[in-house]
Design a protein around this motif. Structure first.
Motif, PDB file in Angstrom:
ATOM      1  N   UNK A 145       2.917 114.193 -19.182  1.00 51.95           N
ATOM      2  CA  UNK A 145       1.503 114.596 -18.255  1.00 51.95           C
ATOM      3  C   UNK A 145       1.630 113.318 -17.713  1.00 51.95           C
ATOM      4  N   UNK A 146       1.115 112.557 -18.863  1.00 52.68           N
ATOM      5  CA  UNK A 146       1.256 110.944 -18.652  1.00 52.68           C
ATOM      6  C   UNK A 146       1.855 109.831 -17.730  1.00 52.68           C
ATOM      7  N   UNK A 147       3.377 110.719 -18.166  1.00 50.43           N
ATOM      8  CA  UNK A 147       3.867 109.696 -17.840  1.00 50.43           C
ATOM      9  C   UNK A 147       4.484 110.243 -16.401  1.00 50.43           C
ATOM     10  N   UNK A 148       3.925 111.387 -16.079  1.00 44.98           N
ATOM     11  CA  UNK A 148       4.394 111.649 -14.869  1.00 44.98           C
ATOM     12  C   UNK A 148       3.686 111.393 -13.811  1.00 44.98           C
ATOM     13  N   UNK A 149       2.361 111.600 -14.204  1.00 45.93           N
ATOM     14  CA  UNK A 149       1.195 110.169 -13.045  1.00 45.93           C
ATOM     15  C   UNK A 149       1.542 108.755 -12.719  1.00 45.93           C
ATOM     16  N   UNK A 150       1.812 108.539 -14.087  1.00 46.48           N
ATOM     17  CA  UNK A 150       2.370 107.165 -13.953  1.00 46.48           C
ATOM     18  C   UNK A 150       3.334 106.573 -12.286  1.00 46.48           C
ATOM     19  N   UNK A 151       4.588 107.713 -12.699  1.00 47.15           N
ATOM     20  CA  UNK A 151       5.442 107.163 -11.801  1.00 47.15           C
ATOM     21  C   UNK A 151       5.583 107.971 -10.216  1.00 47.15           C
ATOM     22  N   UNK A 152       4.133 109.016 -10.438  1.00 45.18           N
ATOM     23  CA  UNK A 152       3.618 109.629  -9.377  1.00 45.18           C
ATOM     24  C   UNK A 152       2.738 108.085  -8.304  1.00 45.18           C
ATOM     25  N   UNK A 153       2.150 107.292  -9.414  1.00 50.41           N
ATOM     26  CA  UNK A 153       1.753 106.530  -8.250  1.00 50.41           C
ATOM     27  C   UNK A 153       2.580 105.332  -8.073  1.00 50.41           C
ATOM     28  N   UNK A 154       3.244 105.034  -8.891  1.00 43.70           N
ATOM     29  CA  UNK A 154       4.088 103.589  -8.754  1.00 43.70           C
ATOM     30  C   UNK A 154       5.636 104.188  -8.064  1.00 43.70           C
ATOM     31  N   UNK A 155       6.420 104.566  -7.964  1.00 40.34           N
ATOM     32  CA  UNK A 155       7.295 105.011  -7.651  1.00 40.34           C
ATOM     33  C   UNK A 155       6.789 105.850  -6.216  1.00 40.34           C
ATOM     34  N   UNK A 156       6.582 107.338  -6.389  1.00 38.44           N
ATOM     35  CA  UNK A 156       6.040 108.717  -5.220  1.00 38.44           C
ATOM     36  C   UNK A 156       5.076 107.757  -4.276  1.00 38.44           C
ATOM     37  N   UNK A 157       3.845 107.010  -4.071  1.00 37.06           N
ATOM     38  CA  UNK A 157       3.548 105.947  -3.849  1.00 37.06           C
ATOM     39  C   UNK A 157       3.733 105.276  -2.120  1.00 37.06           C
ATOM     40  N   UNK A 158       5.473 105.083  -2.846  1.00 40.67           N
ATOM     41  CA  UNK A 158       5.697 103.840  -1.874  1.00 40.67           C
ATOM     42  C   UNK A 158       6.656 105.044  -1.359  1.00 40.67           C
TER      43      UNK A 158
END
Length: 307
Positions: A145-158
């Motif tokens: 879940x922590x990893x998914x939150x990281x990629x959501x912030x760093x990639x999905x946000x783009x």
């Protein structure tokens, strides 16, 4: 010539020269962003080329901004220096939204981001989220879940920002962006592992490593006959695959004008398939080879309207 007529001509000349200078400056800034994304984010660069202007220009600015932020982590050995550079970008974004341009460097990416912000009223917190996500310089995660939150912030946000650049603020499009960004982000982290030995970074959640009794050192060594490491990579690749499938299942609910934004799904799916054929061995030479069919497949998917 009368003095008043000369003054009028002079004013027109200055106005024309200023206009030309602005256009030339804009062209230089656009080209800089394009080359930056092309060099450091090739797969997304190819996708962005298929967007129509003016959305393409704004999307390249957003991706160039993301490249600038992402490069900070990999280019500094001292975390404090990295945090100082991230702080610079954080303050710069804040000033752009306050129109405090006197205290902002005259830099191509900053000029293009400012134009995108003004043209499309982009959400400030998305830029802040991209920056703050990179504060996790060691890429260590306890849970998936922590990893998914990281990629959501760093990639999905783009992707959220690129959608806004198209004038779309749609919950269905955001859901697709979230799932696709997570799939793409996880794949990016897996692809980075063979290059992380120097930094001793293993961006695989501890819960997955412990489940298979695999140490971080074993992942970095990634020996071909290590079935435990293959199981770890398989499990994390499975998480990425599930997010990709969720994104594809929601595809029909996305407004047609922004479907090209999600073309990165093509490269993500292609890499997952190549990883499967390599038996989830990250240092398999085939994974390091360029996917020469990718430009054609992007165009075919664009033409079909399906990823």
């Amino acid at each position: 010539m009368h003095r008043s007529g000369g003054v009028c001509c002079l004013k027109q000349f200055v106005k024309h020269a200023s206009s030309m200078a602005v256009k030339q400056s804009g062209a230089v800034s656009q080209n800089h962003c394009m080359q930056l994304v092309r060099q450091y984010d090739k797969e997304n660069f190819l996708c962005t080329l298929l967007l129509s202007n003016p959305h393409r220009r704004s999307a390249l600015a957003i991706r160039a901004f993301n490249v600038e932020i992402a490069r900070i982590t990999g280019s500094v050995s001292d975390d404090r220096i990295g945090q100082m550079r991230l702080k610079f970008w954080e303050e710069t974004v804040d000033k752009l939204y306050k129109n405090d341009l006197k205290h902002v460097p005259d830099q191509p990416v900053i000029r293009e981001i400012k134009k995108a912000i003004d043209d499309h009223k982009l959400t400030k917190r998305y830029f802040q989220r991209i920056i703050s996500s990179r504060l996790n310089t060691n890429l260590r995660f306890v849970t998936t879940k922590q990893l998914e939150e990281y990629v959501d912030d760093s990639v999905s946000t783009v992707l959220y920002l690129v959608l806004e650049a198209h004038g779309v603020r749609n919950v269905h499009a955001d859901h697709v962006a979230s799932h696709l960004g997570k799939a793409q982000g996880i794949i990016n982290l897996l692809r980075s592992i063979p290059c992380q030995e120097r930094r001793n970074v293993v961006p695989i959640p501890q819960e997955i490593l412990m489940q298979h009794g695999v140490s971080q050192e074993r992942v970095l060594r990634n020996q071909k006959d290590d079935k435990g490491v293959e199981e770890v990579v398989f499990q994390l690749a499975g998480v990425a695959h599930r997010h990709l499938e969720h994104a594809r299942n929601l595809w029909g609910s996305v407004p047609k004008q922004v479907r090209p934004v999600f073309l990165p799904a093509v490269a993500t799916g292609r890499f997952l398939e190549r990883l499967r054929r390599a038996n989830f061995h990250l240092t398999d030479p085939r994974l390091a080879q360029s996917d020469f069919l990718l430009p054609l497949l992007y165009y075919w998917s664009y033409f079909r309207g399906k990823v």
